[in-house]
Design a protein around this motif. Structure first.
Motif, mmCIF file in Angstrom:
data_model
loop_
_atom_site.group_PDB
_atom_site.id
_atom_site.type_symbol
_atom_site.label_atom_id
_atom_site.label_comp_id
_atom_site.label_asym_id
_atom_site.label_seq_id
_atom_site.Cartn_x
_atom_site.Cartn_y
_atom_site.Cartn_z
ATOM 1 N N TRP A 29 -4.612 -8.582 -0.111
ATOM 2 C CA TRP A 29 -5.141 -7.296 -0.959
ATOM 3 C C TRP A 29 -6.383 -6.575 -0.290
ATOM 4 N N GLN A 77 -5.199 -4.205 -9.296
ATOM 5 C CA GLN A 77 -4.006 -4.567 -8.784
ATOM 6 C C GLN A 77 -2.894 -4.078 -9.645
ATOM 7 N N ILE A 135 0.201 -7.457 -2.506
ATOM 8 C CA ILE A 135 0.161 -8.653 -3.166
ATOM 9 C C ILE A 135 0.930 -9.663 -2.554
ATOM 10 N N LYS A 150 -4.288 -3.865 0.613
ATOM 11 C CA LYS A 150 -3.929 -3.506 -0.882
ATOM 12 C C LYS A 150 -2.553 -4.012 -0.991
#
Length: 532
Positions: free
Chosen positions: A292, A248, A298, A296
């Motif tokens: 995520w 991340q 947050i 992908k």
């Protein structure tokens, strides 16, 4: 730009052969173990002739020090290893490498990194190849750890300043004795903790060096450890709502480069001026039903933590403790690995509190950070002006990568302006003895997405090349400044692929307060950039 592979050339091999040692040189070197005894504090541990190309096993290959247990030498030389006592309970080990082809009687001392108990063998290889009689030392203890400092203030004092000063003086005696000739010019080069050591020399004993090169200095040392604690407090541990995995963080870094890369007028993967970059992590925030794993993205909590991560750290009185993290830098596990910061934790445990059971998570706070800044063991903070340096007429060159993931480059700008204000000197007046070069796209001391290779410490060993041009780099620019009076206006940087040693681009980095400006054309060619 046409790629260039940097390798050995016939001319280099010929030059090494031309400087072949005499039998007298080898014998004189071997006899040092018996002939050299400068004082009661110094013991000769080893003296031997080492030819170029030797696979030299490092005698103190502590696991925390070297990625390899050996170093391949590049110059025929005499190798001298010394043990020097600094007190009844402390001392250092050091090596002097004295090449057959000693250029202009030049002497060089190398710094350390991290918590500083590792001899910089790869840098000794590089600098003896350049013809310097080179000294490096273990900073008063073995290993990149503070554990030997436990209940031993002498080791702490060595780390703060005494080891570098002692090794410098001891090395000068040894080199002069061996060559039976005086040193003409004395230099220092180091990065990170070694950069702090360079500033310590410039501030407190500048008479020892004609020229000092200090990269990414770890000065304002106490607050540097506090900012790493603040990062840890903000981001938390695995399982916390605020925590980001390394995958991340890589995505966040790529997002920030995408947001700020074009601010300099060209998209080349490098943020030329990170200080005008204001990251917006919310651009990666999940919409309803997204994760995520699926998209992908947050969470809002993570985005808030990232935003705070890229803010300066202030004390309870509103004063700055330490600048923010460099936008666009790779956020390494050293900073956000989920564990309490290793170097800071060890420093507090073994140097400050002498308590191996001291716990970082239970004790760190803003108030703690403020108190730690007041406990400045042996002035390790290294935050003074350069009045002493100016009086000597000696020179200081600092540089800092603007993609530094360990020490914020904004701290080097801050130190420069601190010196300017405290000494009431303009930049043109500072130029007489102190010059600072920001290096866009350079990571911590070495590597990076930009033109990071500037002929500095810890860089040569990162490549697979065995010949790299050094003209225009920081060390040889310092030599030219000291010996010819030609002060550097720009530092030449190269981007070298670490896997192939191919030079992909070059750029001349500007002396602060001038900035690199894109003029147009191929961004990989140095002529496409100027200083304004």
């Amino acid at each position: 730009m046409k790629s260039v592979i940097l390798t050995w050339t016939a001319s280099v091999l010929f030059s090494l052969a031309a400087a072949a040692p005499s039998a007298g040189f080898e014998q004189q070197c071997a006899r040092l173990a018996q002939s050299y005894s400068p004082d009661a504090q110094t013991k000769v541990l080893l003296s031997e002739f080492v030819p170029a190309g030797t696979n030299l096993t490092n005698p103190d290959n502590h696991p925390s020090c070297q990625t390899k247990p050996f170093t391949v030498t590049l110059a025929d030389m005499c190798r001298l290893r010394l043990k020097v006592a600094t007190s009844d309970t402390s001392g250092l080990e050091m090596e002097a490498w004295m090449p057959v082809d000693w250029k202009e009687n030049r002497y060089l001392v190398l710094g350390n990194g991290g918590l500083g108990g590792c001899i910089a063998y790869p840098d000794m290889t590089f600098t003896t190849w350049l013809g310097f009689a080179t000294v490096a030392h273990n900073n008063g203890h073995l290993g990149d750890t503070a554990k030997p400092m436990l209940n031993n203030p002498g080791v702490v004092e060595d780390y703060a300043y005494r080891a570098i000063k002692t090794a410098t003086k001891s090395g000068k005696k040894a080199v002069s004795h061996f060559y039976k000739s005086p040193l003409k010019k004395s230099y220092y080069m180091g990065c990170s903790s070694g950069g702090r050591q360079g500033l310590k020399a410039a501030q407190d004993f500048p008479e020892e060096f004609d020229g000092i090169v200090a990269g990414a200095p770890a000065n304002d040392f106490n607050n540097l450890f506090s900012i790493t604690g603040n990062y840890h407090k903000i981001m938390g541990k695995p399982g916390d709502a605020t925590y980001l995995s390394q995958e991340q963080w890589t995505a966040i870094r790529d997002l920030i480069i995408k947001q700020c890369d074009g601010l300099d007028g060209v998209v080349d993967g490098v943020i030329e001026e990170p200080r005008i970059c204001n990251p917006r992590p919310e651009a990666m925030m999940c919409a309803a039903g997204q994760t995520w794993k699926s998209h992908k993205c947050i969470t809002a909590t993570q985005a808030s933590a990232v935003r705070k991560f890229f803010e300066p750290f202030y004390g309870s009185d509103g004063n700055l403790i330490y600048p923010r993290f460099d936008p666009g830098a790779e956020v390494t596990t050293d900073v956000t690995g989920g564990e309490s910061p290793q170097f800071a934790t060890e420093w507090y445990k073994y140097a400050v509190f002498n308590d191996p059971n001291w716990d970082f998570d239970s004790n760190f706070s803003v108030a703690f950070a403020e108190e730690m800044n007041r406990i400045d063991l042996y002035n390790v903070s290294t935050w003074k002006d350069l009045t002493a340096l100016k009086k000597t007429g000696h020179k200081l060159l600092t540089y800092h990568g603007l993609q530094d993931g360990l020490i914020s480059s904004e701290n080097s700008y801050r130190y420069y302006e601190h010196v300017s204000r405290s000494m009431s000197l303009t930049s043109s007046e500072l130029d007489e003895f102190y010059r600072y070069f920001p290096i866009p796209g350079q990571s911590h001391c070495h590597s990076g997405d930009g033109n990071w290779f500037i002929g500095a410490t810890s860089q040569f060993a990162r490549t697979k090349a065995t010949e790299i041009p050094t003209e225009g780099g920081v060390l040889m620019s310092m030599v030219k400044w000291v010996e010819e009076g030609v002060a550097p206006e720009r530092i030449l940087g190269r981007n070298i692929d670490l896997a192939t040693s191919v030079e992909k681009s070059s750029k001349e980095h500007c002396k602060w307060p001038l900035k690199n400006v894109y003029l147009g054309g191929d961004a990989n060619v140095k002529e496409s950039w100027g200083c304004q």
